[in-house]
Design an enzyme around this catalytic site. Structure first.
Site, mmCIF file in Angstrom:
data_model
loop_
_atom_site.group_PDB
_atom_site.id
_atom_site.type_symbol
_atom_site.label_atom_id
_atom_site.label_comp_id
_atom_site.label_asym_id
_atom_site.label_seq_id
_atom_site.Cartn_x
_atom_site.Cartn_y
_atom_site.Cartn_z
ATOM 1 N N GLU A 177 -42.072 27.307 20.184
ATOM 2 C CA GLU A 177 -43.204 26.519 19.680
ATOM 3 C C GLU A 177 -42.817 25.677 18.472
ATOM 4 O OE1 GLU A 177 -46.520 28.788 18.135
ATOM 5 O OE2 GLU A 177 -47.804 27.018 18.038
ATOM 6 N N LYS A 219 -44.255 25.853 24.044
ATOM 7 C CA LYS A 219 -45.612 25.739 23.490
ATOM 8 C C LYS A 219 -45.609 24.504 22.603
ATOM 9 C CE LYS A 219 -49.192 28.176 20.932
ATOM 10 N NZ LYS A 219 -49.922 29.443 20.899
HETATM 11 P P1 13P Z 1 -54.095 27.471 17.542
HETATM 12 O O1 13P Z 1 -54.469 27.180 18.975
HETATM 13 O O2 13P Z 1 -55.249 27.973 16.714
HETATM 14 O O3 13P Z 1 -53.346 26.327 16.912
HETATM 15 O O4 13P Z 1 -53.103 28.708 17.563
HETATM 16 C C1 13P Z 1 -52.122 28.754 18.506
HETATM 17 C C2 13P Z 1 -50.946 29.422 17.958
HETATM 18 O O5 13P Z 1 -50.540 30.445 18.444
HETATM 19 C C3 13P Z 1 -50.255 28.789 16.844
HETATM 20 O O6 13P Z 1 -49.021 29.400 16.653
#
Ligand code: 13P
Length: 336
Positions: A177, A219
């Site tokens: 991510e 992600k």
């Molecule tokens: P949000 O969808 O609130 O941004 O959180 C997702 C997430 O896991 C961020 O690391």
């Protein structure tokens, strides 16, 4: 665990019409969310809240996996059933956040680098034993006057690649991510440019570290206007530019991409995903891994009466899962 098994898990995470619920807030972050609704951040309240989310009836209709925090992976329902068992019984894969947070990058004021590689091999071994099938590591890229620097992007992507390699060694699917934050006055073109550079750097690093892309999930943050930009892009623009950016940087061998919500409203997060999935053929399934956009309505309801509002709160969790599951197929209708 064989390569095929990793690929199978990754594919299950992005099964048609299903996505991930992110409930992996660290204790500091869930405290902020609880503070917002006047709930004390005790271990029991955190456990009870996560039990409410994870025991939502028929959650597995639209949810393929849930990302947990270390504490939650070890917790059970009030009746003593481990959360991981509740999840697996409902077809929901347990995931675990394994990074230790984004810390200031020395020498680069205002920029962050995610920590947590030391000892990660041993932690992953334990998480695998506890039942984790996939993991998450979040890198944070900030857009500012002279940011992000190439050094910040490179340091974060290098860490993501090392994390991904350790996950695959442990038989756990890495969810990588790199979040480009929405904070700031920048326009959507700037967000596009930074997101593209970051993703190209990420996939370069994954390649250098021998990551098996078939057993990896991205992600991603969407390409959006900065939160304080006077000109806000339309749903169609966000969808078109996000797709264009992903196509320019993400190899087609990846089994799927899920999005974070990043501070978007519930409706925006769903509308953007839905619009992308209506835009014709794509190399990968596009789904969701929302935290706030899955939970905020439920948290508000639950906080009003911790035990009395469970059914109502769970109905909103189910409704958000359904809306986002339909958006993952490009079949969502606003207000339906
Ligand atoms: P949000 O969808 O609130 O941004 O959180 C997702 C997430 O896991 C961020 O690391």
């Amino acid at each position: 665990m064989s390569i095929d098994q990793l690929a199978e898990i990754a594919q299950a995470m992005v099964a048609p019409g299903k996505g991930i619920i992110a409930i992996d807030e660290s204790t500091a972050t869930i405290k902020k969310r609880f503070d917002g609704v006047g709930i004390e951040c005790t271990e029991e309240n955190r456990r009870a809240y996560r039990e409410m989310l994870l025991t939502t009836p028929k959650l597995g209709d639209y949810i393929s996996g849930a990302i947990l925090y270390d504490e939650t992976l070890r917790q059970s329902t009030k009746a003593g059933v481990p959360f991981t068992k509740v999840m697996m019984d409902n077809g929901i894969l347990p995931g675990i956040k394994v990074d230790l947070g984004a810390k200031p990058l020395a020498g680069f004021p205002g920029e962050l680098v995610t920590e947590g590689l030391d000892g990660l091999r041993d932690r992953l071994k334990e998480y695998a034993k506890l039942g984790a099938k996939f993991a998450k590591w979040r890198a944070v890229i900030t857009i500012g006057e002279d940011a992000p620097s190439g050094t910040c992007i490179e340091a974060n992507c290098h860490a993501l690649a090392r994390y991904a390699a350790l996950c695959q060694e442990a038989g756990i699917v890495p969810m990588v991510e790199p979040e480009v934050l929405m904070d700031g006055e920048h326009d959507i073109d700037t967000c596009y440019e930074i997101t593209e550079v970051t993703l190209r750097s990420l996939f370069g690093a994954l390649y250098e570290h021998n990551i098996m892309l078939e057993g990896t999930i991205l992600k991603a943050s969407m390409v959006v206007s900065g939160k304080d930009c006077p000109e806000q892009a339309s749903v169609e623009e966000v969808a078109e530019m996000t797709l264009r950016c992903l196509k320019s940087a993400v190899p087609a061998t990846l089994p799927g991409i899920v999005f974070l919500s990043g501070g978007q409203s519930d409706d925006d997060a769903t509308a953007h995903l839905d619009a992308m999935n209506r835009m014709g053929a794509k190399p990968w399934p596009l789904s969701f891994s929302y935290g706030r956009a899955m939970q905020s309505a439920a948290l508000k309801l639950w906080s009003k009466d911790l035990t009395g509002n469970i059914a109502a709160a769970q109905q909103t969790v189910y409704a958000r899962a359904k809306a986002n599951g339909l958006a993952a197929l490009g079949k969502w209708t606003k207000g339906a």
